[in-house]
Design a protein around this motif. Structure first.
Motif, mmCIF file in Angstrom:
data_model
loop_
_atom_site.group_PDB
_atom_site.id
_atom_site.type_symbol
_atom_site.label_atom_id
_atom_site.label_comp_id
_atom_site.label_asym_id
_atom_site.label_seq_id
_atom_site.Cartn_x
_atom_site.Cartn_y
_atom_site.Cartn_z
ATOM 1 N N HIS A 92 -14.070 2.909 9.182
ATOM 2 C CA HIS A 92 -14.105 2.485 7.785
ATOM 3 C C HIS A 92 -15.279 3.123 7.052
ATOM 4 N N ALA A 93 -16.454 3.104 7.665
ATOM 5 C CA ALA A 93 -17.639 3.680 7.031
ATOM 6 C C ALA A 93 -17.502 5.189 6.886
ATOM 7 N N SER A 94 -16.919 5.848 7.882
ATOM 8 C CA SER A 94 -16.756 7.294 7.846
ATOM 9 C C SER A 94 -15.831 7.716 6.712
ATOM 10 N N VAL A 95 -14.679 7.023 6.578
ATOM 11 C CA VAL A 95 -13.718 7.362 5.531
ATOM 12 C C VAL A 95 -14.320 7.112 4.150
ATOM 13 N N SER A 96 -14.976 5.965 3.979
ATOM 14 C CA SER A 96 -15.554 5.617 2.675
ATOM 15 C C SER A 96 -16.595 6.638 2.239
ATOM 16 N N THR A 97 -17.438 7.070 3.166
ATOM 17 C CA THR A 97 -18.491 8.036 2.843
ATOM 18 C C THR A 97 -17.908 9.375 2.420
ATOM 19 N N ARG A 98 -16.892 9.834 3.145
ATOM 20 C CA ARG A 98 -16.337 11.165 2.888
ATOM 21 C C ARG A 98 -15.381 11.193 1.699
ATOM 22 N N ALA A 99 -14.934 10.043 1.245
ATOM 23 C CA ALA A 99 -14.019 9.997 0.098
ATOM 24 C C ALA A 99 -14.739 9.787 -1.222
ATOM 25 N N GLU A 100 -16.056 9.596 -1.178
ATOM 26 C CA GLU A 100 -16.802 9.253 -2.392
ATOM 27 C C GLU A 100 -16.697 10.314 -3.481
ATOM 28 N N GLY B 72 4.842 1.740 20.517
ATOM 29 C CA GLY B 72 4.004 2.260 21.592
ATOM 30 C C GLY B 72 2.642 2.745 21.155
ATOM 31 N N LEU B 73 2.279 2.560 19.890
ATOM 32 C CA LEU B 73 0.995 3.043 19.396
ATOM 33 C C LEU B 73 -0.075 1.958 19.453
ATOM 34 N N ASN B 74 -1.276 2.374 19.857
ATOM 35 C CA ASN B 74 -2.416 1.471 19.901
ATOM 36 C C ASN B 74 -3.649 2.242 19.427
ATOM 37 N N PRO B 75 -4.258 1.842 18.290
ATOM 38 C CA PRO B 75 -3.973 0.649 17.507
ATOM 39 C C PRO B 75 -2.658 0.767 16.736
ATOM 40 N N THR B 76 -2.070 -0.389 16.418
ATOM 41 C CA THR B 76 -0.830 -0.409 15.656
ATOM 42 C C THR B 76 -1.081 0.112 14.242
ATOM 43 N N PRO B 77 -0.295 1.079 13.785
ATOM 44 C CA PRO B 77 -0.495 1.607 12.427
ATOM 45 C C PRO B 77 -0.334 0.518 11.377
ATOM 46 N N PRO B 78 -1.073 0.592 10.289
ATOM 47 C CA PRO B 78 -0.936 -0.424 9.245
ATOM 48 C C PRO B 78 0.433 -0.342 8.572
ATOM 49 N N ARG B 79 0.915 -1.492 8.117
ATOM 50 C CA ARG B 79 2.154 -1.532 7.341
ATOM 51 C C ARG B 79 1.830 -1.110 5.910
ATOM 52 N N LEU B 80 2.270 0.040 5.523
ATOM 53 C CA LEU B 80 1.973 0.514 4.175
ATOM 54 C C LEU B 80 2.898 -0.089 3.128
ATOM 55 N N THR B 81 3.826 -0.924 3.566
ATOM 56 C CA THR B 81 4.648 -1.674 2.622
ATOM 57 C C THR B 81 3.883 -2.888 2.089
ATOM 58 N N GLU B 82 2.719 -3.154 2.643
ATOM 59 C CA GLU B 82 1.870 -4.248 2.188
ATOM 60 C C GLU B 82 0.705 -3.688 1.374
ATOM 61 N N PRO B 83 0.155 -4.461 0.453
ATOM 62 C CA PRO B 83 -0.968 -3.969 -0.360
ATOM 63 C C PRO B 83 -2.123 -3.493 0.503
ATOM 64 N N SER B 84 -2.749 -2.395 0.075
ATOM 65 C CA SER B 84 -3.855 -1.799 0.826
ATOM 66 C C SER B 84 -5.173 -2.028 0.106
ATOM 67 N N HIS B 85 -6.243 -2.205 0.880
ATOM 68 C CA HIS B 85 -7.576 -2.341 0.299
ATOM 69 C C HIS B 85 -8.243 -0.991 0.084
ATOM 70 N N ARG B 86 -7.560 0.081 0.513
ATOM 71 C CA ARG B 86 -8.172 1.405 0.396
ATOM 72 C C ARG B 86 -7.938 1.991 -0.995
ATOM 73 N N SER B 87 -8.899 2.750 -1.454
ATOM 74 C CA SER B 87 -8.790 3.419 -2.749
ATOM 75 C C SER B 87 -7.889 4.642 -2.610
ATOM 76 N N PRO B 88 -7.378 5.185 -3.736
ATOM 77 C CA PRO B 88 -6.573 6.410 -3.657
ATOM 78 C C PRO B 88 -7.331 7.562 -2.991
ATOM 79 N N ALA B 89 -8.618 7.678 -3.247
ATOM 80 C CA ALA B 89 -9.400 8.755 -2.634
ATOM 81 C C ALA B 89 -9.447 8.591 -1.121
ATOM 82 N N GLU B 90 -9.605 7.359 -0.651
ATOM 83 C CA GLU B 90 -9.633 7.114 0.791
ATOM 84 C C GLU B 90 -8.271 7.387 1.418
#
Length: 267
Positions: free
Chosen positions: A49-57, A98-116
């Motif tokens: 989370h910290a890595s993505v946020s920093t690089r998307a600024e 079969g994926l771990n971690p389970t990918p997020p459901r993108l059909t649900e609202p996301s807390h990530r910004s468009p840049a992230e």
């Protein structure tokens, strides 16, 4: 004071040596079928989370309200993302299971910004199964996916189906880049060839050894059958059977029994 410092150095050295020994012992299970330890999962998630946020600024976000961008993004999402991140009306796939971690459901609202979201789509996430689509796609195509992702949680199953409909507005192909993304539907496990009329017809065609015409268009191949009937009549006139064999030669090989299966067993 010197003794305390020496003790700290010794403690850190022992801790590092113990960590190295544990790492090389093979005791930690890296199987995708086994969950991370809670502490490890927390550390990995927080680091990501910290890595993505920093690089998307510093990423500049374009206008994401263009209907054509959204339409193209819907097509890309259907072809590249549904196997892992699902879509309205789809609750699971064989790949996602079969994926771990389970990918997020993108059909649900996301807390990530468009840049992230753009950064993740472009660069991927290590050891999660999320690929770096920037290796094979232009930035403009990736922003189309982001534009669609902002609308996806609001879509019903019918809305989603309409958004990926093949009809395109005039001039849609004139935006200067290729929108062929490839497909991951084989990994999605949403159906098989038994449900596909064309595939089923093709299998039937392969099973009986005869050409029944085009299984997709179901065109009448009466001309081909007419030619076949003419061949049978010519063979009958020559004293041959329907397969072009001489009955006299067939009876001259008593006890063989293999001639009738259509194969040549001569070695």
């Amino acid at each position: 004071m010197l003794r305390i410092l020496a003790g700290m150095v010794l403690g850190l050295g022992l801790l590092g040596a113990g960590g190295m020994a544990y790492m090389h012992s093979g005791m930690y299970n890296v199987a995708a079928s086994d969950d991370h330890l809670p502490l490890v999962e927390t550390v990995l998630h927080s680091t990501m989370h910290a890595s993505v946020s920093t690089r998307a600024e510093d990423i500049e976000v374009p206008d994401l309200d263009d209907p054509e961008m959204i339409r193209q993004g819907a097509r890309a999402y259907e072809e590249l993302c549904t196997a892992c991140h699902l879509k309205p009306g789809l609750d699971g796939t064989v790949l996602r299971a079969g994926l771990n971690p389970t990918p997020p459901r993108l059909t649900e609202p996301s807390h990530r910004s468009p840049a992230e979201q753009f950064w993740i789509i472009k660069h991927g996430i290590r050891m999660t199964g999320m690929p770096a689509w920037g290796e094979t796609h232009e930035d403009a195509e990736l922003w189309e996916m982001v534009a669609f992702l902002r609308r996806l949680p609001e879509l019903s199953e019918q809305d989603y189906a309409a958004s990926i409909a093949p009809e395109a507005p005039q001039g849609a192909a004139d935006d200067g880049h290729d929108h062929e993304h490839g497909k991951m539907s084989a990994m999605a496990g949403e159906g098989d060839s038994r449900d596909d009329p064309a595939s089923a017809a093709g299998q039937a065609q392969a099973d009986d050894g005869h050409d029944h015409g085009d299984p997709v268009t179901m065109k009448d191949d009466s001309a081909a059958h007419g030619d076949s009937e003419a061949v049978h009549q010519d063979r009958a006139a020559d004293g041959q059977d329907a397969d072009g064999n001489d009955p006299a030669q067939a009876t001259a090989r008593p006890g063989d029994g293999h001639h009738d299966d259509g194969h040549d067993h001569a070695h």
